[in-house]
Design an enzyme around this catalytic site. Structure first.
Site, mmCIF file in Angstrom:
data_model
loop_
_atom_site.group_PDB
_atom_site.id
_atom_site.type_symbol
_atom_site.label_atom_id
_atom_site.label_comp_id
_atom_site.label_asym_id
_atom_site.label_seq_id
_atom_site.Cartn_x
_atom_site.Cartn_y
_atom_site.Cartn_z
ATOM 1 N N GLU A 138 -9.718 13.747 -2.759
ATOM 2 C CA GLU A 138 -10.384 13.714 -1.456
ATOM 3 C C GLU A 138 -11.098 15.042 -1.242
ATOM 4 O O GLU A 138 -10.544 15.996 -0.724
ATOM 5 C CB GLU A 138 -9.363 13.461 -0.346
ATOM 6 N N HIS A 223 -10.280 6.654 5.465
ATOM 7 C CA HIS A 223 -9.790 6.657 6.857
ATOM 8 C C HIS A 223 -10.921 6.431 7.876
ATOM 9 O O HIS A 223 -11.410 7.338 8.519
ATOM 10 C CB HIS A 223 -8.951 7.880 7.204
ATOM 11 N N ALA A 227 -13.177 11.662 10.817
ATOM 12 C CA ALA A 227 -13.988 12.586 10.017
ATOM 13 C C ALA A 227 -15.267 11.927 9.506
ATOM 14 O O ALA A 227 -15.671 12.093 8.357
ATOM 15 C CB ALA A 227 -13.183 13.157 8.852
ATOM 16 N N ARG A 234 -27.665 3.308 19.490
ATOM 17 C CA ARG A 234 -28.936 3.455 18.780
ATOM 18 C C ARG A 234 -28.786 4.137 17.427
ATOM 19 O O ARG A 234 -29.775 4.299 16.710
ATOM 20 C CB ARG A 234 -29.933 4.216 19.657
ATOM 21 N N GLY A 256 -1.306 4.724 15.740
ATOM 22 C CA GLY A 256 -1.327 4.885 17.192
ATOM 23 C C GLY A 256 -1.852 6.220 17.649
ATOM 24 O O GLY A 256 -1.940 6.480 18.853
ATOM 25 N N HIS A 258 -4.490 8.111 15.376
ATOM 26 C CA HIS A 258 -5.826 8.316 14.813
ATOM 27 C C HIS A 258 -6.888 7.443 15.468
ATOM 28 O O HIS A 258 -8.052 7.856 15.564
ATOM 29 C CB HIS A 258 -5.814 8.044 13.299
ATOM 30 N N ASP A 281 -2.248 8.088 4.752
ATOM 31 C CA ASP A 281 -2.732 9.475 4.861
ATOM 32 C C ASP A 281 -1.540 10.399 5.073
ATOM 33 O O ASP A 281 -1.598 11.373 5.821
ATOM 34 C CB ASP A 281 -3.745 9.618 6.002
#
Length: 387
Positions: A138, A223, A227, A234, A256, A258, A281
Site C-alpha cells: 500500500e 478502502h 483517503a 458536479r 462504524g 470509517h 485494514d
C-alpha cells in the site's frame, strides 16, 4: 507420525446446524474433508462409515474469510516486523476471527523494507505457512495530499525497481495500491501486466483520471471513501468512478467509524453485486491484549474499536473480519449470506483463487470456519488442519 499430521490427513465429516456453501444454505448436511481437500457435501444420513464425525452443533459452517488488507495483528505491525515470524504472528491473530487467508499489508516504507517484506512473504509461502495468500504493498507511490497516516517523508515518485519485487510466481496473488494521477503515462499498464492487482488508494485523482486508469489496468479501490476524492454533484471523484464502474472491486471497512452506515448502504446498493469486498485494514491491536501501538513513531490511541492519532486522524482499524461480517448484517442490513460472500467468495474471485478458496464445494481447499450464532468463531480449519 505426529498427532498434528494425523489430524491433517484424517477423514472428517463436519456437521453444523447450517452449512453455507457460498451459494446457498444447507440443513442436515455434512462437509466431507479428506486431508486438505473438501471431498464432498452430503446429507448427514449419507456420511461414509470411514469418516470421523465432528458435530459443531448450532451455528454455521462456511468458507474461511480472505482479508486483503492486514497491516498488523497480535501486537505486530508488518512494517516493524517484515519477517516470517512477524507474518506468522499476524496470521495467527487473525485466524481466531475467521481469516484463513490474508494479504500482509505494508504501508509506505523505504525500498529496503519493501524488499524484506516481499522476501518474508515469499519464504512464508514456500514453507507453507498457514494463511498467507500474497502481499499487499500500500504505497509508497501515492498522493501526499491524501496520505492519511502514511509517512509523508516516505511517499515518493514511482521507481522502476519496484518491478523487481512484483513476481507473482513467488509472492502469490498480490495487490499494489497507487495513486494513478502520480504515475507517468504507460506505467499503470506495465504494473498490471505483472499480474498484481492494481488498486487506487490515497489518491486525489479526479473522475476522468480514474476512468483512464480503469482502461489501463486499474482493477480495484483500496478502502472505498477513505483517503480519496469524494463524490459530489458536479465532480464524481474517485468514489463516483468506483461505484459507476461495473467490473472493478472495492474494499470497504465496515467498522462504524470509517464510513457512516447510510453511506455504506448506498454504496453497496450502487455497486455491482459481487464487487464489494470486506477488508479489515487491521492494525497491531487486533488480537492483542495491549491495544497501544505506534506508526512512524507516533502513538496511536485505540478507543471503542477506533484507531486514531492524537490529532484525530484515522490510523487503520481495530476491526477483525467476523466483526465486519456482523456489522454488515446488523448495521447495513444485508443478509448473512451476502455478508459472508463479501468476506470470502468475492475476495477470492477478485484475486483469481476462487477455484480453490472462498466457497464450500467438492475439490476445493478445506479452509473452513464455524461461526456461532453470536457472531464469534469457534473453530477454523486451514488446509483441513484445525486451529
Amino acid at each position: 507420525m505426529t498427532i498434528d499430521k494425523v489430524k491433517a490427513i484424517s477423514k472428517k465429516a463436519l456437521i453444523s446446524e447450517r452449512i453455507f456453501t457460498g451459494e446457498k444454505i444447507l440443513f442436515s448436511h455434512a462437509i466431507l474433508v479428506n486431508g486438505n481437500i473438501i471431498d464432498d457435501i452430503c446429507p448427514v444420513d449419507d456420511i461414509p462409515c470411514d469418516y470421523t464425525i465432528e458435530n459443531l452443533g448450532k451455528g454455521i459452517l462456511t468458507a474461511g474469510f480472505i482479508d486483503l488488507q492486514v497491516n498488523g495483528g497480535g501486537g505486530v505491525l508488518f512494517n516493524d516486523e517484515p519477517t516470517v515470524y512477524g507474518i506468522e504472528k499476524i496470521s495467527k491473530a487473525h485466524r481466531k476471527f475467521g481469516s484463513t487467508s490474508i494479504l500482509p499489508t505494508l504501508i509506505s516504507d523505504d525500498f529496503k523494507i519493501m524488499q524484506q517484506a516481499c522476501n518474508a512473504v515469499e519464504t512464508a509461502i514456500a514453507n507453507n505457512i498457514d494463511g498467507i495468500l500474497g502481499i499487499h504493498l500500500e504505497g509508497p507511490y501515492i498522493n501526499i495530499a491524501r496520505k492519511g497516516v502514511h509517512n509523508g517523508d516516505i511517499i515518493r515518485k514511482f521507481e522502476d525497481k519496484i518491478f523487481s519485487l512484483m513476481v507473482i510466481d513467488k509472492l502469490g496473488p498480490s495487490i499494489l495500491t497507487i495513486a494513478p494521477e502520480m504515475l507517468d503515462a504507460g506505467i499503470l499498464t506495465k504494473l498490471a501486466a505483472t499480474g498484481f492487482k492494481i488498486c487506487a488508494g490515497h489518491t486525489a485523482a479526479g473522475y476522468d483520471d480514474i476512468k483512464t486508469a480503469l482502461s489501463e489496468g486499474l482493477s480495484g479501490f483500496t478502502h472505498l471513501f477513505n483517503a480519496m476524492t469524494p463524490m459530489n454533484s458536479r465532480e464524481p471523484g474517485v468514489v463516483g468512478a468506483a461505484l459507476e464502474d461495473q467490473d472493478s472491486y472495492c474494499g470497504i471497512i465496515i467498522d462504524g467509524h470509517h464510513i457512516h452506515k447510510a453511506v455504506m448502504k448506498i454504496a453497496i446498493a450502487a455497486k455491482t453485486t459481487g464487487r464489494m469486498i470486506l477488508v479489515s485494514d487491521a492494525m497491531p491491536s487486533v488480537g492483542a491484549k495491549d491495544k497501544a501501538f505506534k506508526v512512524n513513531g507516533e502513538n496511536i490511541i485505540v478507543e471503542n474499536g477506533r484507531c486514531i492519532t492524537k490529532d484525530g486522524v484515522l490510523a487503520g482499524s481495530d476491526l477483525d473480519m467476523i466483526t465486519a461480517v456482523k456489522n454488515t448484517v446488523m448495521m447495513v442490513g444485508l443478509d448473512m449470506e451476502e455478508a459472508l460472500r463479501m468476506a470470502s467468495l468475492y475476495p477470492a474471485t477478485y484475486m483469481g483463487v476462487d477455484d480453490r478458496l472462498g466457497s464450500i464445494a467438492k475439490g476445493l481447499q478445506a479452509d473452513i470456519i464455524h461461526i456461532r450464532d453470536d457472531f464469534t468463531i469457534s473453530t477454523t480449519w486451514i488446509n483441513g488442519s484445525i486451529n
